[in-house]
Design a protein around this motif. Structure first.
Motif, PDB file in Angstrom:
ATOM      1  N   UNK A  23       0.817  -1.218   0.000  1.00 39.87           N
ATOM      2  CA  UNK A  23       0.000   0.000   0.000  1.00 39.87           C
ATOM      3  C   UNK A  23       0.854   1.274   0.000  1.00 39.87           C
ATOM      4  N   UNK A  24       1.937   1.288   0.734  1.00 42.21           N
ATOM      5  CA  UNK A  24       2.799   2.475   0.769  1.00 42.21           C
ATOM      6  C   UNK A  24       3.376   2.766  -0.621  1.00 42.21           C
ATOM      7  N   UNK A  25       3.761   1.716  -1.306  1.00 41.25           N
ATOM      8  CA  UNK A  25       4.304   1.885  -2.662  1.00 41.25           C
ATOM      9  C   UNK A  25       3.213   2.353  -3.626  1.00 41.25           C
ATOM     10  N   UNK A  26       1.998   1.799  -3.484  1.00 43.78           N
ATOM     11  CA  UNK A  26       0.886   2.255  -4.321  1.00 43.78           C
ATOM     12  C   UNK A  26       0.622   3.739  -4.086  1.00 43.78           C
ATOM     13  N   UNK A  27       0.617   4.152  -2.818  1.00 48.75           N
ATOM     14  CA  UNK A  27       0.381   5.574  -2.505  1.00 48.75           C
ATOM     15  C   UNK A  27       1.425   6.468  -3.165  1.00 48.75           C
ATOM     16  N   UNK A  49     -10.631   3.551 -14.493  1.00 47.03           N
ATOM     17  CA  UNK A  49      -9.828   4.469 -13.688  1.00 47.03           C
ATOM     18  C   UNK A  49      -8.759   3.661 -12.957  1.00 47.03           C
ATOM     19  N   UNK A  50      -7.572   4.214 -12.918  1.00 50.72           N
ATOM     20  CA  UNK A  50      -6.508   3.670 -12.084  1.00 50.72           C
ATOM     21  C   UNK A  50      -6.577   4.423 -10.768  1.00 50.72           C
ATOM     22  N   UNK A  51      -6.748   3.686  -9.682  1.00 50.80           N
ATOM     23  CA  UNK A  51      -6.851   4.306  -8.363  1.00 50.80           C
ATOM     24  C   UNK A  51      -6.122   3.430  -7.351  1.00 50.80           C
ATOM     25  N   UNK A  52      -6.153   3.859  -6.108  1.00 49.84           N
ATOM     26  CA  UNK A  52      -5.548   3.061  -5.041  1.00 49.84           C
ATOM     27  C   UNK A  52      -6.222   1.702  -4.913  1.00 49.84           C
ATOM     28  N   UNK A  53      -7.408   1.560  -5.463  1.00 50.21           N
ATOM     29  CA  UNK A  53      -8.143   0.297  -5.432  1.00 50.21           C
ATOM     30  C   UNK A  53      -7.930  -0.525  -6.702  1.00 50.21           C
ATOM     31  N   UNK A  54      -6.919  -0.198  -7.485  1.00 49.11           N
ATOM     32  CA  UNK A  54      -6.629  -0.910  -8.731  1.00 49.11           C
ATOM     33  C   UNK A  54      -7.323  -0.264  -9.913  1.00 49.11           C
ATOM     34  N   UNK A  55      -7.668  -1.084 -10.888  1.00 52.55           N
ATOM     35  CA  UNK A  55      -8.392  -0.611 -12.070  1.00 52.55           C
ATOM     36  C   UNK A  55      -9.879  -0.785 -11.795  1.00 52.55           C
TER      37      UNK A  55
END
Length: 116
Positions: A23-27, A49-55
């Motif tokens: 999660x830290x890397x995604x952020x 949409x690409x978001x913190x929750x994936x596509x």
């Protein structure tokens, strides 16, 4: 040639891989962006949409339907999309060989490279 449903499943696999990233890397690397994937041999455009929750919010439409222009645009064939999703085709090699076309800002390209 893969089907539209097989391509939708492949996009789901890519989303799952994104969610496996810490999660830290995604952020650090994900900025909310609109993404389109034009599957040239199926004349189909997937929009998401690409978001913190994936596509998220994956929909498809005919490629000829103009729709809104996504911030990150990818063009490939159905078979190459499947191979990319399953890890049998390296994204960078596919990009440099012309099997995948990417149209995005330089900062978006750098973020994607670091994430994937």
């Amino acid at each position: 040639m893969a089907s539209v449903e097989e391509c939708r499943t492949a996009i789901g696999k890519v989303s799952d891989r994104i969610m496996e990233v810490d999660e830290a890397r995604r952020r650090k690397h994900i900025v909310d962006r609109t993404v389109s994937v034009l599957v040239s041999d199926l004349d189909t455009m997937f929009v998401m949409r690409l978001s913190m929750d994936g596509l998220v919010g994956v929909t498809d439409r005919p490629a000829a339907d103009p729709g809104e222009r996504a911030q990150v645009r990818i063009t490939t064939t159905s078979d190459d999309l499947i191979e990319l999703a399953e890890g049998r085709l390296d994204f960078a090699k596919a990009l440099f060989s012309g099997r995948v076309k990417l149209d995005a800002s330089l900062s978006d390209m750098m973020r994607m490279r670091k994430l994937l």
